[in-house]
Design a protein around this motif. Sequence first.
Motif, PDB file in Angstrom:
ATOM      1  N   SER A 176       5.959  12.587  83.780  1.00  0.00           N
ATOM      2  CA  SER A 176       5.409  12.507  82.426  1.00  0.00           C
ATOM      3  C   SER A 176       3.988  13.055  82.413  1.00  0.00           C
ATOM      4  CB  SER A 176       5.416  11.049  81.928  1.00  0.00           C
ATOM      5  OG  SER A 176       4.603  10.236  82.762  1.00  0.00           O
ATOM      6  N   GLY A 177       3.427  13.123  81.222  1.00  0.00           N
ATOM      7  CA  GLY A 177       2.049  13.558  81.032  1.00  0.00           C
ATOM      8  C   GLY A 177       1.294  12.543  80.186  1.00  0.00           C
ATOM      9  N   GLN A 178      -0.021  12.562  80.287  1.00  0.00           N
ATOM     10  CA  GLN A 178      -0.849  11.599  79.574  1.00  0.00           C
ATOM     11  C   GLN A 178      -2.024  12.304  78.906  1.00  0.00           C
ATOM     12  OE1 GLN A 178      -0.117  10.977  83.051  1.00  0.00           O
ATOM     13  NE2 GLN A 178       1.735   9.927  82.336  1.00  0.00           N
ATOM     14  N   GLN A 179      -2.112  12.156  77.598  1.00  0.00           N
ATOM     15  CA  GLN A 179      -3.245  12.597  76.787  1.00  0.00           C
ATOM     16  C   GLN A 179      -3.586  14.072  77.037  1.00  0.00           C
ATOM     17  OE1 GLN A 179      -6.569   9.903  76.900  1.00  0.00           O
ATOM     18  NE2 GLN A 179      -5.260   8.088  77.077  1.00  0.00           N
ATOM     19  N   LEU A 180      -2.591  14.896  76.857  1.00  0.00           N
ATOM     20  CA  LEU A 180      -2.792  16.334  77.011  1.00  0.00           C
ATOM     21  C   LEU A 180      -3.443  16.887  75.751  1.00  0.00           C
ATOM     22  CD1 LEU A 180       0.662  17.272  78.599  1.00  0.00           C
ATOM     23  CD2 LEU A 180      -1.482  16.696  79.755  1.00  0.00           C
ATOM     24  N   PRO A 181      -4.562  17.590  75.882  1.00  0.00           N
ATOM     25  CA  PRO A 181      -5.270  18.070  74.688  1.00  0.00           C
ATOM     26  C   PRO A 181      -4.626  19.327  74.121  1.00  0.00           C
ATOM     27  CG  PRO A 181      -6.443  18.774  76.637  1.00  0.00           C
ATOM     28  CD  PRO A 181      -5.280  17.944  77.127  1.00  0.00           C
ATOM     29  N   LYS A 182      -5.085  19.702  72.959  1.00  0.00           N
ATOM     30  CA  LYS A 182      -4.638  20.958  72.371  1.00  0.00           C
ATOM     31  C   LYS A 182      -5.343  22.118  73.044  1.00  0.00           C
ATOM     32  CE  LYS A 182      -3.790  18.715  67.931  1.00  0.00           C
ATOM     33  NZ  LYS A 182      -4.120  18.679  66.500  1.00  0.00           N
ATOM     34  N   PRO A 183      -4.739  23.300  73.034  1.00  0.00           N
ATOM     35  CA  PRO A 183      -5.369  24.450  73.704  1.00  0.00           C
ATOM     36  C   PRO A 183      -6.740  24.749  73.116  1.00  0.00           C
ATOM     37  CG  PRO A 183      -3.078  24.921  73.160  1.00  0.00           C
ATOM     38  CD  PRO A 183      -3.416  23.636  72.487  1.00  0.00           C
ATOM     39  N   PRO A 184      -7.747  24.954  73.960  1.00  0.00           N
ATOM     40  CA  PRO A 184      -9.085  25.231  73.418  1.00  0.00           C
ATOM     41  C   PRO A 184      -9.187  26.582  72.731  1.00  0.00           C
ATOM     42  CG  PRO A 184      -9.059  25.460  75.805  1.00  0.00           C
ATOM     43  CD  PRO A 184      -7.724  24.896  75.420  1.00  0.00           C
ATOM     44  N   ASP A 185      -8.355  27.540  73.126  1.00  0.00           N
ATOM     45  CA  ASP A 185      -8.429  28.882  72.537  1.00  0.00           C
ATOM     46  C   ASP A 185      -7.317  29.133  71.536  1.00  0.00           C
ATOM     47  OD1 ASP A 185      -6.468  28.740  74.414  1.00  0.00           O
ATOM     48  OD2 ASP A 185      -6.908  30.663  75.377  1.00  0.00           O
ATOM     49  N   SER A 186      -6.744  28.074  70.952  1.00  0.00           N
ATOM     50  CA  SER A 186      -5.697  28.267  69.962  1.00  0.00           C
ATOM     51  C   SER A 186      -6.296  28.788  68.658  1.00  0.00           C
ATOM     52  CB  SER A 186      -4.949  26.951  69.709  1.00  0.00           C
ATOM     53  OG  SER A 186      -5.839  25.980  69.193  1.00  0.00           O
ATOM     54  N   MET A 187      -5.436  29.260  67.776  1.00  0.00           N
ATOM     55  CA  MET A 187      -5.897  29.895  66.551  1.00  0.00           C
ATOM     56  C   MET A 187      -6.599  28.897  65.629  1.00  0.00           C
ATOM     57  SD  MET A 187      -3.655  32.099  63.810  1.00  0.00           S
ATOM     58  CE  MET A 187      -3.136  33.165  65.149  1.00  0.00           C
ATOM     59  N   LEU A 188      -6.075  27.674  65.541  1.00  0.00           N
ATOM     60  CA  LEU A 188      -6.645  26.667  64.649  1.00  0.00           C
ATOM     61  C   LEU A 188      -7.502  25.653  65.391  1.00  0.00           C
ATOM     62  CD1 LEU A 188      -3.564  26.002  62.345  1.00  0.00           C
ATOM     63  CD2 LEU A 188      -5.495  27.535  61.932  1.00  0.00           C
ATOM     64  N   GLY A 189      -7.632  25.780  66.721  1.00  0.00           N
ATOM     65  CA  GLY A 189      -8.480  24.881  67.479  1.00  0.00           C
ATOM     66  C   GLY A 189      -7.925  23.473  67.506  1.00  0.00           C
ATOM     67  N   ASP A 190      -8.814  22.473  67.370  1.00  0.00           N
ATOM     68  CA  ASP A 190      -8.396  21.072  67.418  1.00  0.00           C
ATOM     69  C   ASP A 190      -7.575  20.667  66.206  1.00  0.00           C
ATOM     70  OD1 ASP A 190      -9.730  20.873  69.781  1.00  0.00           O
ATOM     71  OD2 ASP A 190     -11.575  20.065  68.907  1.00  0.00           O
ATOM     72  N   ARG A 191      -7.628  21.434  65.135  1.00  0.00           N
ATOM     73  CA  ARG A 191      -6.884  21.089  63.921  1.00  0.00           C
ATOM     74  C   ARG A 191      -5.499  21.731  63.898  1.00  0.00           C
ATOM     75  NH1 ARG A 191     -11.083  22.988  59.492  1.00  0.00           N
ATOM     76  NH2 ARG A 191     -11.118  24.717  60.973  1.00  0.00           N
ATOM     77  N   GLY A 192      -5.104  22.322  65.011  1.00  0.00           N
ATOM     78  CA  GLY A 192      -3.808  22.978  65.065  1.00  0.00           C
ATOM     79  C   GLY A 192      -2.660  21.974  65.103  1.00  0.00           C
ATOM     80  N   GLU A 193      -1.439  22.502  65.251  1.00  0.00           N
ATOM     81  CA  GLU A 193      -0.259  21.651  65.287  1.00  0.00           C
ATOM     82  C   GLU A 193      -0.189  20.885  66.604  1.00  0.00           C
ATOM     83  OE1 GLU A 193       3.029  24.201  64.697  1.00  0.00           O
ATOM     84  OE2 GLU A 193       2.555  24.654  62.604  1.00  0.00           O
ATOM     85  N   ILE A 194       0.717  19.901  66.630  1.00  0.00           N
ATOM     86  CA  ILE A 194       0.932  19.128  67.848  1.00  0.00           C
ATOM     87  C   ILE A 194       1.558  20.045  68.898  1.00  0.00           C
ATOM     88  CG2 ILE A 194       2.057  17.109  68.827  1.00  0.00           C
ATOM     89  CD1 ILE A 194       2.065  15.884  66.074  1.00  0.00           C
ATOM     90  N   ILE A 195       1.106  19.923  70.136  1.00  0.00           N
ATOM     91  CA  ILE A 195       1.535  20.850  71.176  1.00  0.00           C
ATOM     92  C   ILE A 195       2.949  20.519  71.633  1.00  0.00           C
ATOM     93  CG2 ILE A 195      -0.837  21.190  71.953  1.00  0.00           C
ATOM     94  CD1 ILE A 195      -0.245  19.353  74.296  1.00  0.00           C
ATOM     95  N   ASP A 196       3.604  21.527  72.219  1.00  0.00           N
ATOM     96  CA  ASP A 196       4.915  21.406  72.858  1.00  0.00           C
ATOM     97  C   ASP A 196       4.728  21.711  74.334  1.00  0.00           C
ATOM     98  OD1 ASP A 196       5.904  21.050  70.259  1.00  0.00           O
ATOM     99  OD2 ASP A 196       6.183  23.207  70.006  1.00  0.00           O
ATOM    100  N   PRO A 197       4.357  20.734  75.150  1.00  0.00           N
ATOM    101  CA  PRO A 197       3.931  21.027  76.523  1.00  0.00           C
ATOM    102  C   PRO A 197       5.093  21.189  77.493  1.00  0.00           C
ATOM    103  CG  PRO A 197       3.712  18.695  76.105  1.00  0.00           C
ATOM    104  CD  PRO A 197       4.208  19.311  74.819  1.00  0.00           C
ATOM    105  N   PHE A 198       4.845  21.951  78.535  1.00  0.00           N
ATOM    106  CA  PHE A 198       5.708  22.027  79.702  1.00  0.00           C
ATOM    107  C   PHE A 198       4.839  22.295  80.919  1.00  0.00           C
ATOM    108  CE2 PHE A 198       5.424  26.425  78.349  1.00  0.00           C
ATOM    109  CZ  PHE A 198       5.381  27.155  79.531  1.00  0.00           C
ATOM    110  N   VAL A 199       5.351  21.951  82.107  1.00  0.00           N
ATOM    111  CA  VAL A 199       4.596  22.038  83.352  1.00  0.00           C
ATOM    112  C   VAL A 199       5.188  23.156  84.208  1.00  0.00           C
ATOM    113  CG1 VAL A 199       3.867  20.817  85.447  1.00  0.00           C
ATOM    114  CG2 VAL A 199       4.031  19.593  83.274  1.00  0.00           C
ATOM    115  N   GLU A 200       4.303  23.960  84.764  1.00  0.00           N
ATOM    116  CA  GLU A 200       4.694  25.021  85.690  1.00  0.00           C
ATOM    117  C   GLU A 200       4.040  24.755  87.038  1.00  0.00           C
ATOM    118  OE1 GLU A 200       4.981  29.645  84.987  1.00  0.00           O
ATOM    119  OE2 GLU A 200       2.928  29.115  85.564  1.00  0.00           O
ATOM    120  N   VAL A 201       4.837  24.763  88.100  1.00  0.00           N
ATOM    121  CA  VAL A 201       4.350  24.536  89.458  1.00  0.00           C
ATOM    122  C   VAL A 201       4.475  25.846  90.225  1.00  0.00           C
ATOM    123  CG1 VAL A 201       4.627  23.214  91.584  1.00  0.00           C
ATOM    124  CG2 VAL A 201       5.040  22.121  89.376  1.00  0.00           C
TER     125      VAL A 201
END
Length: 374
Positions: free
Chosen positions: A120-145
């Motif tokens: 699982s993940g905990q408190q993953l922030p929104k991308p800092p370089d996204s188009m809308l910044g912190d006011r953007g949509e809720i993220i759809d995260p995935f992990v790459e190893v």
Amino acid sequence: TPGDVLSFSETRAQSLVNHRTEQFLAFNQRQLSRIYPSAYRIDSSNFNPQFYWNVGCQLVALNYQTDGRMMQLNRSKFMVNGGIGYVLKPPPMCKGSFNPFSDDPLPAYPKKQLILKIISGQQLPKPPDSMLGDRGEIIDPFVEVEIIGLPVDCCKEQTRVVDDNGFNPVWEETLSFTLHMAELALVRFLVWDHDPIGRDFIGQRTVAFSSLMPGYRHVYLEGLTEASIFVHVSVHDVYGKSHQLRGIRGFFHRSSKSSVDTNTSGLRKRSISDHLLRRTASAPAKGRKKTKMALSESVASISDHRNGADAGASGGEGLSVRAEGAEKPLQPRVPLIHRPISMPLDRLLQGQLSICSPDKEQHDIGADTIIVEN
């Protein structure tokens, strides 16, 4: 002399690694070498230090004023020894010879199997370089190893995407990696935000393989205060080639594609299990000889047994055959009647036409059809 340090530019060192790999590795076993960036890197960019660590170079200089992937690899490499500035090379690189670019650089050296369960993940922030910044949509995260080490060990895998959950996404997926020289490997965890037109970087943490502790662990993303991913780490020793570990089960657990039609010619591919079962079912029983019988003989024998059974039930006279110690009456075979080629078969079967005697009809024997009258 052995105490001196020889400096190589990035271009010269790359040429030695590509054309004289084993000689350069043997040189680094008795001499110190230093690799520095090319003078053409006017933007202060960095090369991949892992490329020179794989051949035993002791000092790999980077431009510290430029942060990025290469500096992240360098920091994780020298965090192993408590950040004091040096890390011992693996024993196979200090004596002997091997080719780091081979598919199996150390055949007699035990391999490591790294199994990571991304929970699982905990408190993953929104991308800092996204188009809308912190006011953007809720993220759809995935992990790459990603595994960074010898070329044969370099690979990456990723989990599925969790939609609209950056606070506590749950993946519950297991990723497995086989490492030929785990002492040189770096494990890089990256968290991405899935987007229909691409992906946005959220955070990363690069850890040396020797720094991974078995069990349940929180991997905190670098530069972020509370963002982390919860994983389970397990390491196993592997001897021999990985594709030989499946054993005999690999012969029977084949893909379903091997038992279906794969072309338009009507040929059917069978798996080994189907072939073995077919051979076993067609094998003769113990103590019996496997004999072949023609089709006409088998049909005649079946009809003889049926006629014999009917005659025995009605008490009629006929031939007797001994079968399994008991005599059974057998009715004589019905004579064959030839049908002229000019007579329709469908009307004959419906009883609308009568059959002439064979003595009165002249016909071509090779063109006629033989019918048994019941």
